[in-house]
Motif scaffolding. Structure first.
Motif, short mmCIF file in Angstrom:
data_model
loop_
_atom_site.label_atom_id
_atom_site.label_comp_id
_atom_site.label_asym_id
_atom_site.label_seq_id
_atom_site.Cartn_x
_atom_site.Cartn_y
_atom_site.Cartn_z
N SER A 1 0.82 -1.22 0.00
CA SER A 1 0.00 0.00 0.00
C SER A 1 0.85 1.26 0.00
CB SER A 1 -0.92 0.01 1.23
OG SER A 1 -0.16 0.03 2.43
N GLY A 2 2.18 1.13 0.19
CA GLY A 2 3.07 2.28 0.17
C GLY A 2 3.17 2.99 1.48
N ALA A 3 2.75 2.36 2.54
CA ALA A 3 2.83 3.03 3.83
C ALA A 3 4.28 3.13 4.28
CB ALA A 3 2.00 2.26 4.85
N ASN A 4 4.56 4.19 5.07
CA ASN A 4 5.90 4.43 5.62
C ASN A 4 6.96 4.58 4.53
OD1 ASN A 4 4.87 4.23 8.31
ND2 ASN A 4 5.04 1.99 8.24
N TRP A 5 6.64 5.24 3.40
CA TRP A 5 7.65 5.47 2.33
C TRP A 5 8.67 6.49 2.80
CZ3 TRP A 5 7.67 10.56 1.25
CH2 TRP A 5 6.47 11.29 1.46
N LYS A 6 9.80 6.40 2.17
CA LYS A 6 10.90 7.30 2.51
C LYS A 6 11.42 7.97 1.22
CE LYS A 6 12.41 4.63 6.57
NZ LYS A 6 11.89 5.61 7.53
N LYS A 7 12.01 9.18 1.41
CA LYS A 7 12.52 9.94 0.27
C LYS A 7 14.02 10.15 0.41
CE LYS A 7 11.34 14.40 2.40
NZ LYS A 7 10.58 15.65 2.24
N SER A 8 14.62 10.38 -0.74
CA SER A 8 16.08 10.56 -0.78
C SER A 8 16.44 12.01 -0.50
CB SER A 8 16.60 10.14 -2.15
OG SER A 8 16.16 11.08 -3.13
N HIS A 9 17.75 12.25 -0.50
CA HIS A 9 18.20 13.64 -0.41
C HIS A 9 17.88 14.38 -1.73
CE1 HIS A 9 21.42 11.57 -2.56
NE2 HIS A 9 21.72 12.75 -3.08
N LYS A 10 18.02 15.69 -1.73
CA LYS A 10 17.70 16.51 -2.91
C LYS A 10 18.91 16.56 -3.85
CE LYS A 10 14.40 19.49 -0.51
NZ LYS A 10 14.08 20.88 -0.10
N ALA A 11 18.63 16.39 -5.10
CA ALA A 11 19.67 16.50 -6.12
C ALA A 11 19.31 17.64 -7.08
CB ALA A 11 19.79 15.18 -6.89
N VAL A 12 20.32 18.39 -7.54
CA VAL A 12 20.12 19.53 -8.44
C VAL A 12 20.28 19.07 -9.89
CG1 VAL A 12 20.93 21.81 -9.13
CG2 VAL A 12 20.93 21.14 -6.71
N VAL A 13 19.32 19.48 -10.73
CA VAL A 13 19.35 19.15 -12.16
C VAL A 13 19.52 20.46 -12.95
CG1 VAL A 13 18.13 18.11 -14.10
CG2 VAL A 13 17.90 17.16 -11.80
N HIS A 14 20.53 20.53 -13.83
CA HIS A 14 20.76 21.70 -14.69
C HIS A 14 20.65 21.26 -16.15
CE1 HIS A 14 22.22 25.62 -15.88
NE2 HIS A 14 23.08 25.01 -16.71
#
Length: 898
Positions: free
Chosen positions: A79-92
């Motif tokens: 169900s996608g519970a307790n998902w986690k996200k990564s650090h932020k990356a910059v796109v140019h």
């Protein structure tokens, strides 16, 4: 393309791998709503993804994008519970350019001017640009001349040069086409046109002017040099001075002036009345100028030429007898140097003894280019030496040009005005007064009369030159305002827009506005000023012909008097002929009046219904007016109208022709009266002339056996330059009441009888129509007329019998046997089947006029009928309709014209 080529590729790793869900990558999220991109997961296990554009990307709108992206795992459960996200990356992201645009030139047309015989490094530079965003495709790397076989070349920067020396005589204009390439070798969609003019080797002078300028009368101010500019060949200058001269000495009296008579002009300018014209137009009453040489070929200007052999004696009744210490002498004069080493006196005006002695009482003469006025006062007991001769030395006296001279005498002071400018005498000599005597004096023009001290009286001291408008006015002197008005030119130079000249220009006119001088410190100011120079002629009917223009220019350089020589310019203004007006006088041509009316103190008005109109014919085929196609009614002034007596002159013992002074008040009009008629003069509108002419009255208190009087009216504009038709008026005089009643009965009868086609009821037949009638037709016409005469006579007889039946009651109710109409017992039987109105009868009568002749008997009948009776036909018809209700005519006496 919509896929973004990332370096390094888009990959996210989770340390929970290979745990299902927790170790897998489910999504990438872009932070920044303005970024037109989206990320997609390609492999959840490996964490690979791809970045795509959501829509088309345009480099020309934005070359670079920068935003933040984060990855998200799938959570702990499906169900996608307790998902986690990564650090932020910059796109140019950088957007690669595509060479989609072609070069475009910044100007639609290029123009340059070169001088012949020179090789130029660069004549002009063309420039193109490209809308692509990258340097590779937006920069212009090459230009090319498309036109073949031209003596020009172009470099990669767009500079055009000539490859050979150009010749003005060989070719004066070149047109070449140029294209451009960007660094991607994409060619311009449209080539640009380059115009190169070749001018000859620079010669300083004015350029861009026309030798002839046409002037249409009535158009106001006309620019003379709208495209004119001064070429100085790049020479350094500190000031420019230009003088424009309008040469009009050949027009009239030096320029285009009003050509009205002297009396009319003085009235127009507000001069005091009472002046005497010593050089009027020759006529029966002014015959002393008949022997003089005249020059009438210039727009009705009355100019007298004196060659040293002509002179005129002024009649005694014309000479002013009441000269006091104040008077004015005025004249136009054109005079040149006198021939011979020792010039004699040349007399314009002289008042001298007629016999026995040779004394000059007053005179005006020229001697050695000096103007001298002599005034010898009469002797009184206390007199001693007094000023007698007044001398002026002026260039104008002998320059062979027209000038206006006015001598104002306020004894002992005498002032001279020349063209409105005041001059005091440089020399005044005294003399003894003249002793009184019984010797008559003689006033002469063009010489001086020597009646004494010689064997044979003769003229002496002849004048050589031209004179016009010589007048003398006793008692009052002319004012500066009046003098300026009398000599004012109606044409001259003008500046069309003074406010556009700016502060860098200085200018001034001479008093006549025939010379304009302009000064400026730079070329731009003088060029702008010259384009504003205009010609103006305020006359409604100017004198047509050429006016010469002469322009002289002086260029001053820094530290030098003159460094560049500018050739003079000679041009011309052609004043086109104005549309000539046709002045028409219309009105009632025959009137009948009873004796009692003529004997009245106020007399009768001759021209009560007169109308004056003026028309011009236009050549425009599309013109259509209420008058008729091609003809326009024109409003302008008149300067005189004459009412002349045809036949015997008026007898002052029994008749008079008058106009009351009150009729001229508020108008620029005056009048003179004599036994031959009345002359109304003065510059004024046609409406005012109509009003004045309608007040001219004729009175005859002793008519005797006089049966008719004839008068002729004619009008003029510009002293006879345009004249009207001659309007003839005939008035019949009715002596008896019986004849008057016959006329009245005839007027009534014409309303109810069948229309008799008889021209004599209204007008007599023009003799021009009779002259061409064949003999056979003449016989038929005479027979028809004889039959008509019999019918008319029988009708008159029956009316007369009817009238006699009720004559007793008429006499009892009549107050004035000559004036009153008997409307009590008059019964007219009307056929109800024949209701023909008076307007139809009159119209049919008029239609028959040119086709029928006349004889003496019909002339007598016509003489008793007034054409004015037909003008009241509408009112009479109204009375007739009322009478029909009662079966009896009720006549309204108020409708009678007498």
């Amino acid at each position: 393309m919509d896929t973004v080529m990332l370096d390094p590729p888009l990959v996210a790793l989770d340390k929970d791998a290979p745990v299902p869900y927790a170790g897998e990558i489910c999504a990438f999220k872009i932070h920044g709503l303005e970024a037109p991109f989206e990320a997609e997961v390609l492999n959840r296990t490996s964490g690979e993804g791809v970045l795509r554009a959501r829509g088309p990307i345009d480099c020309e709108q934005q070359k670079e994008y920068t935003f933040i992206i984060q990855a998200y795992d799938c959570g702990a459960t499906p169900s996608g519970a307790n998902w986690k996200k990564s650090h932020k990356a910059v796109v140019h992201i950088q957007v690669d350019d595509v060479n989609e645009f072609s070069p475009v030139f910044r100007e639609p047309l290029y123009h340059a001017t070169v001088t012949e015989g020179k090789i130029y490094d660069s004549i002009l530079q063309v420039e193109a640009w490209d809308q692509d965003c990258s340097p590779q495709y937006s920069q212009i790397c090459n230009y090319e001349i498309v036109t073949q076989d031209t003596p020009f070349a172009i470099d990669r920067n767009g500079n055009i040069r000539n490859t050979e020396r150009l010749s003005y005589d060989k070719q004066q204009h070149y047109k070449i086409m140029v294209t451009a390439y960007d660094c991607g070798q994409k060619r311009a969609m449209e080539s640009v046109s380059v115009h190169i003019d070749v001018k000859p080797v620079c010669k300083p002078g004015w350029q861009g002017w026309n030798k002839r300028v046409d002037y249409e009368p009535g158009t106001g101010s006309k620019q003379l040099f709208s495209k004119m500019h001064l070429e100085t060949c790049d020479g350094p200058l500190s000031s420019v001075r230009a003088m424009v001269e309008l040469q009009t000495s050949h027009i009239g009296k030096g320029c285009d002036r009003e050509t009205y008579s002297e009396k009319s002009l003085q009235k127009l300018c507000g001069a005091a009345s009472g002046s005497t014209d010593l050089l009027p137009a020759p006529s029966a009453s002014t015959n002393w100028t008949a022997s003089l040489l005249t020059d009438n070929g210039r727009d009705s200007d009355l100019i007298f030429r004196f060659d040293g052999r002509q002179a005129a004696n002024i009649p005694e009744w014309v000479v002013p007898q009441n000269l006091t210490d104040q008077f004015t002498i005025a004249t136009w004069m054109k005079h040149g140097p006198s021939p011979g080493l020792r010039a004699e006196k040349e007399t314009l005006l002289c008042n001298s003894d007629k016999t026995e002695m040779n004394r000059h009482h007053y005179s005006l003469y020229v001697h050695n280019c000096r103007l001298v006025f002599l005034l010898r006062r009469d002797f009184i007991q206390l007199d001693s030496f007094r000023p007698a001769e007044f001398h002026w030395r002026l260039e104008q006296i002998c320059d062979k040009e027209w000038h206006y001279y006015v001598i104002n005498v306020e004894f002992p002071s005498v002032t001279l005005f020349v063209d409105g400018v005041t001059y005091e005498p440089y020399l005044v000599t005294d003399d003894w007064p003249i002793h009184p005597s019984e010797i008559d004096v003689q006033l002469t023009v063009g010489a001086c009369w020597q009646g004494g001290e010689v064997t044979t009286p003769r003229f002496t001291q002849y004048f050589r030159g031209s004179l016009s408008g010589l007048t003398i006015r006793p008692g009052k002197i002319a004012t500066q305002k009046v003098i300026s008005c009398l000599q004012a030119c109606k044409e001259g130079l003008d500046i069309s827009s003074l406010e556009s000249l700016g502060k860098g220009i200085k200018f001034h006119f001479n008093p006549a506005q025939s010379v304009l001088v302009m000064e400026a410190d730079d070329l731009e100011s003088i060029n702008t000023a010259m384009t504003k120079v205009s010609y103006i002629n305020s006359r409604q009917f100017p004198t047509p012909g050429l006016r010469k223009l002469h322009i002289t220019t002086t260029v001053q350089c820094f530290g030098e008097d003159t460094c560049i020589s500018i050739p003079d310019i000679r041009a011309m203004v052609m004043v086109l002929p104005p549309s000539e007006p046709r002045i028409t006088i219309a009105g009632v041509e025959r009137l009948v009046w009873p004796v009692a009316q003529l004997r009245a103190p106020v007399g009768v008005a001759l021209f009560k219904d007169i109308h004056i109109i003026s028309t011009v014919t236009k050549t425009d085929a599309t013109l259509n007016t209420a008058w008729r196609p091609g003809v326009l009614e024109l409003m302008h002034n008149l300067d005189y109208c004459d009412v002349l007596v045809i036949g015997e002159e008026l007898d002052p013992q029994r008749e008079s022709l008058e106009i009351h002074h009150s009729s001229l008040l508020g108008k620029h009009l005056d009048a003179t009266n004599s036994t031959s008629g009345i002359s109304i003069y003065g510059v004024d509108s046609m409406v005012h002339y109509e009003q004045a002419i309608r007040q001219v009255r004729y009175r005859n208190w002793k008519p005797g056996a006089l049966s008719e009087r004839r008068f002729r009216l004619s009008c003029s504009e510009l002293n006879g330059r345009y004249t009207s038709n001659e309007f003839n008026l005939e008035i019949g005089i009715v002596h008896s009441s019986e004849a008057m009643e016959h006329v009245n009965h005839m007027a009534v009868q014409s309303q109810f009888m069948r229309p008799v086609h008889h021209p004599l009821v209204v007008h007599t037949v023009n003799s021009d129509h009779i002259s061409g009638t064949p003999p056979a037709a003449t016989v038929v016409i005479v027979m028809c007329i004889a039959t008509l005469v019999v019918i008319v006579v029988l009708g008159i007889y029956r009316i007369h019998i009817t009238h006699q039946d009720g004559s007793k009651e008429d006499e009892e109710g009549r107050k004035d046997p000559e004036m009153d109409w008997d409307d009590s017992n008059l019964n007219i039987t009307v056929n109800p089947m024949e209701s023909i109105d008076g307007a139809q009868i009159a119209e049919e009568v008029r239609e028959e006029e040119p086709e029928e002749d006349e004889d003496e008997e019909e002339d007598e009948l016509a003489g008793e009928l007034s054409s004015a009776e037909y003008e009241d036909s509408d009112e009479e018809e109204a009375s007739i309709h009322k009478g029909r209700v009662k079966g009896k005519l009720e006549w309204d006496p108020s409708t009678l014209p007498y």
